[in-house]
Design a protein around this motif. Structure first.
Motif, PDB file in Angstrom:
ATOM      1  N   CYS A   1      31.494 -77.220 -58.691  1.00 15.64           N
ATOM      2  CA  CYS A   1      30.259 -77.942 -58.405  1.00 15.64           C
ATOM      3  C   CYS A   1      30.375 -79.430 -58.679  1.00 15.64           C
ATOM      4  O   CYS A   1      29.647 -80.231 -58.083  1.00 15.64           O
ATOM      5  CB  CYS A   1      29.111 -77.352 -59.214  1.00 15.64           C
ATOM      6  SG  CYS A   1      28.568 -75.730 -58.638  1.00 15.64           S
ATOM      7  N   GLU A   2      31.242 -79.815 -59.578  1.00 16.07           N
ATOM      8  CA  GLU A   2      31.426 -81.232 -59.870  1.00 16.07           C
ATOM      9  C   GLU A   2      31.996 -81.990 -58.679  1.00 16.07           C
ATOM     10  O   GLU A   2      31.849 -83.205 -58.580  1.00 16.07           O
ATOM     11  CB  GLU A   2      32.341 -81.404 -61.081  1.00 16.07           C
ATOM     12  CG  GLU A   2      31.717 -80.985 -62.394  1.00 16.07           C
ATOM     13  CD  GLU A   2      32.584 -81.353 -63.572  1.00 16.07           C
ATOM     14  OE1 GLU A   2      32.323 -82.404 -64.195  1.00 16.07           O
ATOM     15  OE2 GLU A   2      33.528 -80.608 -63.867  1.00 16.07           O
ATOM     16  N   ASP A   3      32.678 -81.281 -57.781  1.00 14.10           N
ATOM     17  CA  ASP A   3      33.300 -81.918 -56.619  1.00 14.10           C
ATOM     18  C   ASP A   3      32.399 -81.904 -55.391  1.00 14.10           C
ATOM     19  O   ASP A   3      32.651 -82.646 -54.439  1.00 14.10           O
ATOM     20  CB  ASP A   3      34.615 -81.205 -56.256  1.00 14.10           C
ATOM     21  CG  ASP A   3      35.654 -81.322 -57.355  1.00 14.10           C
ATOM     22  OD1 ASP A   3      35.584 -82.293 -58.127  1.00 14.10           O
ATOM     23  OD2 ASP A   3      36.524 -80.441 -57.442  1.00 14.10           O
ATOM     24  N   LEU A   4      31.369 -81.060 -55.388  1.00 16.47           N
ATOM     25  CA  LEU A   4      30.595 -80.866 -54.165  1.00 16.47           C
ATOM     26  C   LEU A   4      29.605 -81.984 -53.901  1.00 16.47           C
ATOM     27  O   LEU A   4      29.495 -82.490 -52.779  1.00 16.47           O
ATOM     28  CB  LEU A   4      29.851 -79.527 -54.242  1.00 16.47           C
ATOM     29  CG  LEU A   4      30.714 -78.268 -54.131  1.00 16.47           C
ATOM     30  CD1 LEU A   4      29.851 -77.030 -54.312  1.00 16.47           C
ATOM     31  CD2 LEU A   4      31.433 -78.234 -52.791  1.00 16.47           C
ATOM     32  N   LEU A   5      28.838 -82.355 -54.921  1.00 15.64           N
ATOM     33  CA  LEU A   5      27.777 -83.335 -54.762  1.00 15.64           C
ATOM     34  C   LEU A   5      27.804 -84.337 -55.899  1.00 15.64           C
ATOM     35  O   LEU A   5      28.398 -84.073 -56.957  1.00 15.64           O
ATOM     36  CB  LEU A   5      26.412 -82.627 -54.729  1.00 15.64           C
ATOM     37  CG  LEU A   5      26.147 -81.695 -53.543  1.00 15.64           C
ATOM     38  CD1 LEU A   5      24.825 -80.962 -53.735  1.00 15.64           C
ATOM     39  CD2 LEU A   5      26.149 -82.457 -52.231  1.00 15.64           C
TER      40      LEU A   5
ATOM     41  N   PRO B   1      27.392 -75.764 -63.402  1.00 13.74           N
ATOM     42  CA  PRO B   1      26.805 -76.393 -64.594  1.00 13.74           C
ATOM     43  C   PRO B   1      26.248 -75.359 -65.555  1.00 13.74           C
ATOM     44  O   PRO B   1      25.666 -74.355 -65.142  1.00 13.74           O
ATOM     45  CB  PRO B   1      25.689 -77.277 -64.005  1.00 13.74           C
ATOM     46  CG  PRO B   1      26.003 -77.412 -62.555  1.00 13.74           C
ATOM     47  CD  PRO B   1      26.699 -76.164 -62.158  1.00 13.74           C
ATOM     48  N   SER B   2      26.408 -75.604 -66.835  1.00 12.26           N
ATOM     49  CA  SER B   2      25.899 -74.661 -67.830  1.00 12.26           C
ATOM     50  C   SER B   2      24.386 -74.572 -67.811  1.00 12.26           C
ATOM     51  O   SER B   2      23.822 -73.544 -68.215  1.00 12.26           O
ATOM     52  CB  SER B   2      26.383 -75.070 -69.224  1.00 12.26           C
ATOM     53  OG  SER B   2      25.927 -76.377 -69.556  1.00 12.26           O
ATOM     54  N   CYS B   3      23.690 -75.611 -67.348  1.00 12.60           N
ATOM     55  CA  CYS B   3      22.235 -75.548 -67.283  1.00 12.60           C
ATOM     56  C   CYS B   3      21.761 -74.454 -66.324  1.00 12.60           C
ATOM     57  O   CYS B   3      20.623 -73.968 -66.438  1.00 12.60           O
ATOM     58  CB  CYS B   3      21.642 -76.894 -66.881  1.00 12.60           C
ATOM     59  SG  CYS B   3      22.152 -77.494 -65.256  1.00 12.60           S
ATOM     60  N   PHE B   4      22.615 -74.037 -65.390  1.00 14.81           N
ATOM     61  CA  PHE B   4      22.254 -72.950 -64.482  1.00 14.81           C
ATOM     62  C   PHE B   4      22.114 -71.623 -65.229  1.00 14.81           C
ATOM     63  O   PHE B   4      21.451 -70.716 -64.745  1.00 14.81           O
ATOM     64  CB  PHE B   4      23.308 -72.804 -63.379  1.00 14.81           C
ATOM     65  CG  PHE B   4      23.146 -73.790 -62.244  1.00 14.81           C
ATOM     66  CD1 PHE B   4      22.315 -74.895 -62.374  1.00 14.81           C
ATOM     67  CD2 PHE B   4      23.829 -73.618 -61.050  1.00 14.81           C
ATOM     68  CE1 PHE B   4      22.170 -75.807 -61.348  1.00 14.81           C
ATOM     69  CE2 PHE B   4      23.695 -74.520 -60.006  1.00 14.81           C
ATOM     70  CZ  PHE B   4      22.851 -75.615 -60.157  1.00 14.81           C
TER      71      PHE B   4
ATOM     72  N   ALA C   1      20.674 -66.277 -60.151  1.00 16.27           N
ATOM     73  CA  ALA C   1      21.571 -66.759 -59.100  1.00 16.27           C
ATOM     74  C   ALA C   1      23.025 -66.747 -59.580  1.00 16.27           C
ATOM     75  O   ALA C   1      23.931 -66.313 -58.848  1.00 16.27           O
ATOM     76  CB  ALA C   1      21.171 -68.165 -58.666  1.00 16.27           C
ATOM     77  N   VAL C   2      23.265 -67.202 -60.821  1.00 15.02           N
ATOM     78  CA  VAL C   2      24.616 -67.210 -61.368  1.00 15.02           C
ATOM     79  C   VAL C   2      25.166 -65.788 -61.448  1.00 15.02           C
ATOM     80  O   VAL C   2      26.325 -65.527 -61.097  1.00 15.02           O
ATOM     81  CB  VAL C   2      24.636 -67.872 -62.759  1.00 15.02           C
ATOM     82  CG1 VAL C   2      26.019 -67.748 -63.398  1.00 15.02           C
ATOM     83  CG2 VAL C   2      24.259 -69.344 -62.655  1.00 15.02           C
TER      84      VAL C   2
ATOM     85  N   GLU D   1      39.985 -68.638 -62.899  1.00 14.81           N
ATOM     86  CA  GLU D   1      39.440 -69.711 -63.728  1.00 14.81           C
ATOM     87  C   GLU D   1      37.918 -69.721 -63.618  1.00 14.81           C
ATOM     88  O   GLU D   1      37.372 -69.762 -62.516  1.00 14.81           O
ATOM     89  CB  GLU D   1      40.001 -71.075 -63.282  1.00 14.81           C
ATOM     90  CG  GLU D   1      41.505 -71.179 -63.364  1.00 14.81           C
ATOM     91  CD  GLU D   1      42.025 -72.544 -62.948  1.00 14.81           C
ATOM     92  OE1 GLU D   1      41.237 -73.511 -63.040  1.00 14.81           O
ATOM     93  OE2 GLU D   1      43.186 -72.641 -62.525  1.00 14.81           O
ATOM     94  N   LEU D   2      37.259 -69.686 -64.759  1.00 17.92           N
ATOM     95  CA  LEU D   2      35.795 -69.680 -64.809  1.00 17.92           C
ATOM     96  C   LEU D   2      35.338 -70.730 -65.808  1.00 17.92           C
ATOM     97  O   LEU D   2      35.828 -70.785 -66.936  1.00 17.92           O
ATOM     98  CB  LEU D   2      35.279 -68.313 -65.232  1.00 17.92           C
ATOM     99  CG  LEU D   2      33.768 -68.156 -65.403  1.00 17.92           C
ATOM    100  CD1 LEU D   2      33.031 -68.440 -64.097  1.00 17.92           C
ATOM    101  CD2 LEU D   2      33.426 -66.767 -65.922  1.00 17.92           C
ATOM    102  N   GLU D   3      34.387 -71.562 -65.367  1.00 20.61           N
ATOM    103  CA  GLU D   3      33.912 -72.632 -66.244  1.00 20.61           C
ATOM    104  C   GLU D   3      32.413 -72.836 -66.088  1.00 20.61           C
ATOM    105  O   GLU D   3      31.892 -72.948 -64.987  1.00 20.61           O
ATOM    106  CB  GLU D   3      34.632 -73.952 -65.941  1.00 20.61           C
ATOM    107  CG  GLU D   3      34.158 -75.106 -66.818  1.00 20.61           C
ATOM    108  CD  GLU D   3      34.917 -76.401 -66.549  1.00 20.61           C
ATOM    109  OE1 GLU D   3      34.553 -77.423 -67.166  1.00 20.61           O
ATOM    110  OE2 GLU D   3      35.849 -76.383 -65.729  1.00 20.61           O
ATOM    111  N   PHE D   4      31.729 -72.867 -67.214  1.00 17.05           N
ATOM    112  CA  PHE D   4      30.338 -73.303 -67.277  1.00 17.05           C
ATOM    113  C   PHE D   4      30.363 -74.639 -68.012  1.00 17.05           C
ATOM    114  O   PHE D   4      30.463 -74.687 -69.234  1.00 17.05           O
ATOM    115  CB  PHE D   4      29.480 -72.283 -68.027  1.00 17.05           C
ATOM    116  CG  PHE D   4      29.558 -70.888 -67.472  1.00 17.05           C
ATOM    117  CD1 PHE D   4      29.106 -70.621 -66.194  1.00 17.05           C
ATOM    118  CD2 PHE D   4      30.110 -69.849 -68.215  1.00 17.05           C
ATOM    119  CE1 PHE D   4      29.177 -69.344 -65.667  1.00 17.05           C
ATOM    120  CE2 PHE D   4      30.187 -68.572 -67.703  1.00 17.05           C
ATOM    121  CZ  PHE D   4      29.732 -68.310 -66.423  1.00 17.05           C
TER     122      PHE D   4
END
Length: 279
Positions: A98-102, A132-135, A142-143, A157-160
């Motif tokens: 998600c850091e790369d998308l928007l 994002p961890s806020c999700f 949704a998550v 690989e999994l990251e929040f």
């Protein structure tokens, strides 16, 4: 073992020579008497605008690996390069970050919708999934749905992730229950801004995990040691702003790097690091 005090994430057109009628092949190759021999083939340059696209001649599997190394946004965009590339992204392992998308200030509804769309259209398998961890708090359902999608089968690989800020406090939400379904395949796991109760940690087993990151996580001392024990292949441990434990004991045959960062004013943060056994 290394310890640190910081926390670090053709087209190739072939020019056909005109056929010479009535000229023997030997003369066609050598030219007429007295003429200079033709230049070697490797010295001939294609005309302007006819540059060779050798990358597109590579096998699909190789192109897929190239695409999987790109940031998520650029990887998706490779579909519009040419008809040759249209199916490569969907046939390569999915890397969704998600850091790369928007941009960082993008609307969360737009970001969540984009993630849902990608997960629904890509057939998998998944290699990396980062949200994002806020999700975990704002979009827990949704998550959970994303993680249960067949697209993410065999995830490695999994990251929040969370963005650090001054004197943070961990969220009360635990990681999604479906996290345990990747126990047999995860190599990298980063959990940020969440709570890890003892009951949750008892269910976690990661036999292949090599890198574990805990950022802004609340976990008891007993559960922290239990989590490390549940990762028998662990090589790198990163702890940033951990809460709920004061002592960390390292007793591992594989753990080579430990990085720790915390705030000095918090009484329930790491105060003592003991290395009992390490490479």
């Amino acid at each position: 073992m290394e310890t640190e005090a910081s926390f670090p994430s053709l087209k190739k057109r072939k020019l056909a020579a005109p056929k010479s009628h009535g000229v023997p092949p030997a003369l066609e190759a050598t030219g007429s008497p007295g003429s200079e021999p033709p230049p070697p083939a490797h010295d001939q340059q294609p005309p302007p605008g006819d540059a060779a696209d050798r990358i597109s001649d590579l096998a699909d599997a190789i192109l897929g690996e190239i695409v999987s190394l790109l940031p998520s946004k650029q990887a998706v965009r490779t579909q519009i390069l040419s008809p040759r590339w249209r199916h490569i992204w969907s046939s390569a392992p999915l890397i969704l970050d998600c850091e790369d998308l928007l941009p960082a200030d993008a609307d969360e509804d737009v970001l969540a919708g984009l993630v849902s769309n990608i997960v629904s259209v890509h057939p998998g398998p998944g290699r990396r999934f980062c949200v994002p961890s806020c999700f975990l708090r704002d979009r827990a359902a949704a998550v959970e749905a994303w993680l249960r999608s067949p697209t993410l089968d065999s995830l490695q690989e999994l990251e929040f992730w969370f963005k650090s800020y001054y004197r943070p406090q961990p969220l009360q939400q635990p990681p999604p229950p479906s996290t345990v379904r990747f126990s047999a395949t995860l190599r990298v796991l980063t959990m940020g801004n969440c709570n890890l109760p003892d009951s949750t940690v008892q269910e976690l087993q990661f036999p292949l995990l090599k890198h574990l990151g805990l950022g802004l996580v609340s976990i008891s001392e007993c559960s922290l040691h239990g989590l490390i024990t549940a990762c028998p292949a662990l090589e790198c441990l990163l702890i940033s702003h951990g809460f709920g434990f004061c002592c960390l004991k390292i007793n591992s045959l594989t753990l080579r790097s430990v990085c720790v960062k915390n705030y000095r004013l918090c009484n329930d943060q790491l105060q003592e690091l003991i290395v009992e056994n390490a490479p």
